[in-house]
Design a protein around this motif. Structure first.
Motif, PDB file in Angstrom:
ATOM      1  N   GLY A   1       0.811  -1.213   0.000  1.00 10.93           N
ATOM      2  CA  GLY A   1       0.000   0.000   0.000  1.00 10.93           C
ATOM      3  C   GLY A   1       0.841   1.258   0.000  1.00 10.93           C
ATOM      4  O   GLY A   1       2.082   1.220   0.045  1.00 10.93           O
ATOM      5  N   GLY A   2       0.154   2.389  -0.021  1.00  7.04           N
ATOM      6  CA  GLY A   2       0.813   3.678  -0.164  1.00  7.04           C
ATOM      7  C   GLY A   2       1.558   4.179   1.056  1.00  7.04           C
ATOM      8  O   GLY A   2       2.312   5.158   0.961  1.00  7.04           O
ATOM      9  N   ASP A   3       1.360   3.552   2.208  1.00 11.84           N
ATOM     10  CA  ASP A   3       2.034   4.018   3.419  1.00 11.84           C
ATOM     11  C   ASP A   3       3.445   3.444   3.566  1.00 11.84           C
ATOM     12  O   ASP A   3       4.151   3.789   4.524  1.00 11.84           O
ATOM     13  CB  ASP A   3       1.221   3.641   4.660  1.00 11.84           C
ATOM     14  N   CYS A   4       3.855   2.580   2.646  1.00  8.62           N
ATOM     15  CA  CYS A   4       5.163   1.932   2.753  1.00  8.62           C
ATOM     16  C   CYS A   4       6.041   2.305   1.559  1.00  8.62           C
ATOM     17  O   CYS A   4       5.547   2.602   0.471  1.00  8.62           O
ATOM     18  CB  CYS A   4       5.006   0.411   2.789  1.00  8.62           C
ATOM     19  N   ASP A   5       7.329   2.255   1.796  1.00 11.28           N
ATOM     20  CA  ASP A   5       8.310   2.455   0.738  1.00 11.28           C
ATOM     21  C   ASP A   5       9.030   1.126   0.519  1.00 11.28           C
ATOM     22  O   ASP A   5      10.022   0.825   1.197  1.00 11.28           O
ATOM     23  CB  ASP A   5       9.314   3.538   1.134  1.00 11.28           C
ATOM     24  N   PRO A   6       8.559   0.297  -0.426  1.00 11.36           N
ATOM     25  CA  PRO A   6       9.174  -1.024  -0.616  1.00 11.36           C
ATOM     26  C   PRO A   6      10.605  -0.962  -1.134  1.00 11.36           C
ATOM     27  O   PRO A   6      11.311  -1.974  -1.090  1.00 11.36           O
ATOM     28  CB  PRO A   6       8.240  -1.699  -1.641  1.00 11.36           C
ATOM     29  N   ASP A   7      11.045   0.190  -1.597  1.00 14.02           N
ATOM     30  CA  ASP A   7      12.422   0.329  -2.065  1.00 14.02           C
ATOM     31  C   ASP A   7      13.380   0.739  -0.952  1.00 14.02           C
ATOM     32  O   ASP A   7      14.581   0.877  -1.188  1.00 14.02           O
ATOM     33  CB  ASP A   7      12.489   1.358  -3.202  1.00 14.02           C
ATOM     34  N   HIS A   8      12.862   0.929   0.257  1.00 16.69           N
ATOM     35  CA  HIS A   8      13.715   1.231   1.405  1.00 16.69           C
ATOM     36  C   HIS A   8      14.643   0.042   1.662  1.00 16.69           C
ATOM     37  O   HIS A   8      14.207  -1.116   1.594  1.00 16.69           O
ATOM     38  CB  HIS A   8      12.850   1.505   2.642  1.00 16.69           C
ATOM     39  N   PRO A   9      15.917   0.256   1.943  1.00 19.54           N
ATOM     40  CA  PRO A   9      16.842  -0.864   2.145  1.00 19.54           C
ATOM     41  C   PRO A   9      16.500  -1.748   3.336  1.00 19.54           C
ATOM     42  O   PRO A   9      16.999  -2.885   3.415  1.00 19.54           O
ATOM     43  CB  PRO A   9      18.199  -0.183   2.340  1.00 19.54           C
ATOM     44  N   GLY A  10      15.655  -1.263   4.230  1.00 17.50           N
ATOM     45  CA  GLY A  10      15.273  -2.073   5.381  1.00 17.50           C
ATOM     46  C   GLY A  10      13.910  -2.709   5.252  1.00 17.50           C
ATOM     47  O   GLY A  10      13.385  -3.244   6.233  1.00 17.50           O
ATOM     48  N   THR A  11      13.325  -2.676   4.048  1.00 13.06           N
ATOM     49  CA  THR A  11      11.985  -3.239   3.866  1.00 13.06           C
ATOM     50  C   THR A  11      11.946  -4.696   4.319  1.00 13.06           C
ATOM     51  O   THR A  11      12.953  -5.412   4.211  1.00 13.06           O
ATOM     52  CB  THR A  11      11.558  -3.119   2.388  1.00 13.06           C
ATOM     53  N   PRO A  12      10.827  -5.177   4.853  1.00 17.12           N
ATOM     54  CA  PRO A  12      10.756  -6.567   5.341  1.00 17.12           C
ATOM     55  C   PRO A  12      11.190  -7.580   4.284  1.00 17.12           C
ATOM     56  O   PRO A  12      10.925  -7.415   3.089  1.00 17.12           O
ATOM     57  CB  PRO A  12       9.277  -6.732   5.693  1.00 17.12           C
ATOM     58  N   SER A  13      11.843  -8.623   4.743  1.00 12.61           N
ATOM     59  CA  SER A  13      12.375  -9.636   3.834  1.00 12.61           C
ATOM     60  C   SER A  13      12.300 -11.013   4.475  1.00 12.61           C
ATOM     61  O   SER A  13      12.044 -11.148   5.672  1.00 12.61           O
ATOM     62  CB  SER A  13      13.826  -9.307   3.461  1.00 12.61           C
ATOM     63  N   SER A  14      12.547 -12.028   3.654  1.00 19.30           N
ATOM     64  CA  SER A  14      12.458 -13.402   4.150  1.00 19.30           C
ATOM     65  C   SER A  14      13.291 -14.340   3.297  1.00 19.30           C
ATOM     66  O   SER A  14      13.442 -14.142   2.086  1.00 19.30           O
ATOM     67  CB  SER A  14      10.996 -13.873   4.114  1.00 19.30           C
ATOM     68  N   THR A  15      13.827 -15.374   3.920  1.00 18.11           N
ATOM     69  CA  THR A  15      14.399 -16.484   3.179  1.00 18.11           C
ATOM     70  C   THR A  15      13.258 -17.300   2.575  1.00 18.11           C
ATOM     71  O   THR A  15      12.103 -17.182   2.996  1.00 18.11           O
ATOM     72  CB  THR A  15      15.236 -17.386   4.085  1.00 18.11           C
ATOM     73  N   VAL A  16      13.592 -18.147   1.618  1.00 14.92           N
ATOM     74  CA  VAL A  16      12.581 -19.005   0.991  1.00 14.92           C
ATOM     75  C   VAL A  16      13.189 -20.380   0.736  1.00 14.92           C
ATOM     76  O   VAL A  16      14.292 -20.485   0.200  1.00 14.92           O
ATOM     77  CB  VAL A  16      12.090 -18.424  -0.354  1.00 14.92           C
ATOM     78  N   CYS A  17      12.459 -21.424   1.113  1.00  7.09           N
ATOM     79  CA  CYS A  17      12.828 -22.794   0.792  1.00  7.09           C
ATOM     80  C   CYS A  17      11.559 -23.513   0.342  1.00  7.09           C
ATOM     81  O   CYS A  17      10.580 -23.584   1.104  1.00  7.09           O
ATOM     82  CB  CYS A  17      13.448 -23.486   2.007  1.00  7.09           C
TER      83      CYS A  17
END
Length: 258
Positions: free
Chosen positions: A68-84
């Motif tokens: 949504g518009g309240d987040c900046d997904p290009d921020h270097p600290g945006t939430p992330s996850s490993t994937v298996c």
């Protein structure tokens, strides 16, 4: 987080945000992994013949829109996850590993590990850089510089790749296919977060074949219980800033036919 959608099983391990660091996002890692798991399941359902890379890329792109518009997904600290991921299809199994959630495979004659060690390599280089700082730099400053430097390497060619907001990361995952019939057929598999794989990688409780045997005999909860005991007994062996880490395990058994 672990999940199953039909013939697909998966494990996601969201990255903990160190206290005092901005993420540019109103959501946390828990929100991210829940949405990513749901989006992976939907992507596979919509395009069952697509590769796991393509399905993961579509899921990452969809979650980017979910912010949504309240987040900046290009921020270097945006939430992330490993994937298996592990998906059974006919006479074969496809797998995908992105970042530090390894996959242990037993093909009867041998046990192997599919891992993505680019994060470990980046962290080792950062520790070396931190060690070169003047001795009067306090630990808090050292840690802060290390976190900022790590963020600069996320989803970069000479850094490491993880599911966050850039769908291109999916195409840098480690992937492969194994047969379910004949020579070399897959018999057992374990999807692990680093909070579970540390049983081998940090504490040396057993080798990878032993990890599969313990998990088969005692279930994922048995393996995690052994890790928790090792964390209590040997805190000096932990290579992280937390005394315990989220530990997740998916264990699969197959019945290969000739």
């Amino acid at each position: 987080m672990v999940f199953r959608f039909g013939s697909l099983v998966g494990l996601l391990d969201g990255a903990t945000v160190p206290e005092g660091f901005d993420t540019g996002c109103v959501h946390g890692p828990g929100w991210y992994v829940r949405h990513l798991a749901a989006r992976i399941g939907l992507a596979v359902a919509v395009r069952p013949a697509a590769t796991l890379m393509s399905s993961l890329a579509a899921a990452i792109l969809a979650v980017r829109a979910d912010h949504g518009g309240d987040c900046d997904p290009d921020h270097p600290g945006t939430p992330s996850s490993t994937v298996c991921l592990l998906r059974e299809g006919g006479d074969q199994v496809d797998y995908l590993v992105l970042c530090d959630s390894p996959l242990v495979l037993d093909t009867g004659g041998s046990v192997s590990v599919v891992s993505d060690d680019r994060l470990d390599t980046a962290l080792a280089e950062l520790r070396g850089t931190a060690a070169e700082l003047p001795g009067d730099v306090d630990p808090v400053t050292r840690f802060r510089r290390a976190v900022l430097a790590q963020r600069e390497r996320m989803n970069r060619t000479h850094g490491y790749w993880v599911a966050a907001a850039d769908p291109d990361a999916a195409y840098h995952a480690v992937t492969g296919t194994l047969p379910l019939r004949g020579p070399g057929a897959l018999r057992r598999a374990a999807l692990l977060s680093d909070g579970a794989s540390c049983a081998v990688e940090q504490f040396g409780l057993f080798d990878w074949a032993g990890l599969l045997d313990v998990t088969a005999a005692e279930g994922p909860e048995g393996l995690i219980g052994r890790v928790r005991a090792a964390e209590r007994d040997h805190p000096d062996r932990l290579r992280r800033h937390k005394r315990t880490d989220d530990a997740s395990v998916v264990f699969c058994e197959f019945d290969p036919a000739d």
